[in-house]
Design a protein around this motif. Sequence first.
Motif, PDB file in Angstrom:
ATOM      1  N   ASP A  20       0.830  -1.208   0.000  1.00  0.00           N
ATOM      2  CA  ASP A  20       0.000   0.000   0.000  1.00  0.00           C
ATOM      3  C   ASP A  20       0.861   1.254   0.000  1.00  0.00           C
ATOM      4  O   ASP A  20       0.561   2.227  -0.710  1.00  0.00           O
ATOM      5  N   THR A  21       1.931   1.250   0.756  1.00  0.00           N
ATOM      6  CA  THR A  21       2.840   2.400   0.805  1.00  0.00           C
ATOM      7  C   THR A  21       3.563   2.557  -0.524  1.00  0.00           C
ATOM      8  O   THR A  21       3.641   3.657  -1.081  1.00  0.00           O
ATOM      9  N   THR A  24       1.066   3.775  -3.211  1.00  0.00           N
ATOM     10  CA  THR A  24       0.725   5.180  -2.984  1.00  0.00           C
ATOM     11  C   THR A  24       1.845   6.080  -3.481  1.00  0.00           C
ATOM     12  O   THR A  24       1.606   7.071  -4.180  1.00  0.00           O
ATOM     13  N   TYR A  25       3.077   5.731  -3.148  1.00  0.00           N
ATOM     14  CA  TYR A  25       4.230   6.500  -3.621  1.00  0.00           C
ATOM     15  C   TYR A  25       4.257   6.535  -5.156  1.00  0.00           C
ATOM     16  O   TYR A  25       4.502   7.587  -5.754  1.00  0.00           O
ATOM     17  N   TRP A  27       1.717   6.281  -7.258  1.00  0.00           N
ATOM     18  CA  TRP A  27       0.660   7.173  -7.761  1.00  0.00           C
ATOM     19  C   TRP A  27       1.061   8.634  -7.579  1.00  0.00           C
ATOM     20  O   TRP A  27       0.833   9.470  -8.455  1.00  0.00           O
ATOM     21  N   HIS A  48      -0.790  13.341   4.313  1.00  0.00           N
ATOM     22  CA  HIS A  48      -2.003  12.513   4.272  1.00  0.00           C
ATOM     23  C   HIS A  48      -3.210  13.341   3.856  1.00  0.00           C
ATOM     24  O   HIS A  48      -3.955  12.967   2.960  1.00  0.00           O
ATOM     25  N   ILE A  55      -5.531   9.608  -3.859  1.00  0.00           N
ATOM     26  CA  ILE A  55      -5.260   8.173  -3.822  1.00  0.00           C
ATOM     27  C   ILE A  55      -6.564   7.386  -3.804  1.00  0.00           C
ATOM     28  O   ILE A  55      -6.710   6.391  -4.525  1.00  0.00           O
ATOM     29  N   ILE A  62      -5.716   0.186  -2.890  1.00  0.00           N
ATOM     30  CA  ILE A  62      -4.875   0.627  -1.786  1.00  0.00           C
ATOM     31  C   ILE A  62      -5.714   0.709  -0.517  1.00  0.00           C
ATOM     32  O   ILE A  62      -6.772   1.331  -0.511  1.00  0.00           O
ATOM     33  N   ILE A  64      -5.863   2.538   2.499  1.00  0.00           N
ATOM     34  CA  ILE A  64      -5.286   3.799   2.968  1.00  0.00           C
ATOM     35  C   ILE A  64      -4.836   3.718   4.423  1.00  0.00           C
ATOM     36  O   ILE A  64      -3.914   4.411   4.831  1.00  0.00           O
ATOM     37  N   VAL A  67      -1.130   2.560   4.680  1.00  0.00           N
ATOM     38  CA  VAL A  67      -0.082   3.398   4.110  1.00  0.00           C
ATOM     39  C   VAL A  67       0.761   3.983   5.240  1.00  0.00           C
ATOM     40  O   VAL A  67       0.242   4.539   6.202  1.00  0.00           O
ATOM     41  N   TRP A  69       2.573   6.808   6.116  1.00  0.00           N
ATOM     42  CA  TRP A  69       2.718   8.198   5.674  1.00  0.00           C
ATOM     43  C   TRP A  69       4.045   8.804   6.096  1.00  0.00           C
ATOM     44  O   TRP A  69       4.566   9.692   5.419  1.00  0.00           O
TER      45      TRP A  69
END
Length: 79
Positions: A20-21, A24-25, A27, A48, A55, A62, A64, A67, A69
């Motif tokens: 997920d992390t 996210t990075y 995207w 966040h 996101i 993902i 969230i 993640v 952050w």
Amino acid sequence: MNNTNTTTNTETYNGWSNWDTWNTYNWITDDELTHRRACCSTDPDHLHETIVNYILRRNDGIDIDNVNWVEIYDAFVCD
């Protein structure tokens, strides 16, 4: 919401704490405006708040809440 999530899963994903992390990075770095916003974040909570809706709209699976952050924020400490 736990913005300083450090997942209990001991597996990493491509050098990140979890999928997920990492995703996210990816995207964030795929879109110039989003990347610039991430670079202007003042702390992980601000990151966040700035990025979460972007996101969530991607609907890429993902979670969230998983993640990390802090980890992403540390990657965006831009000069």
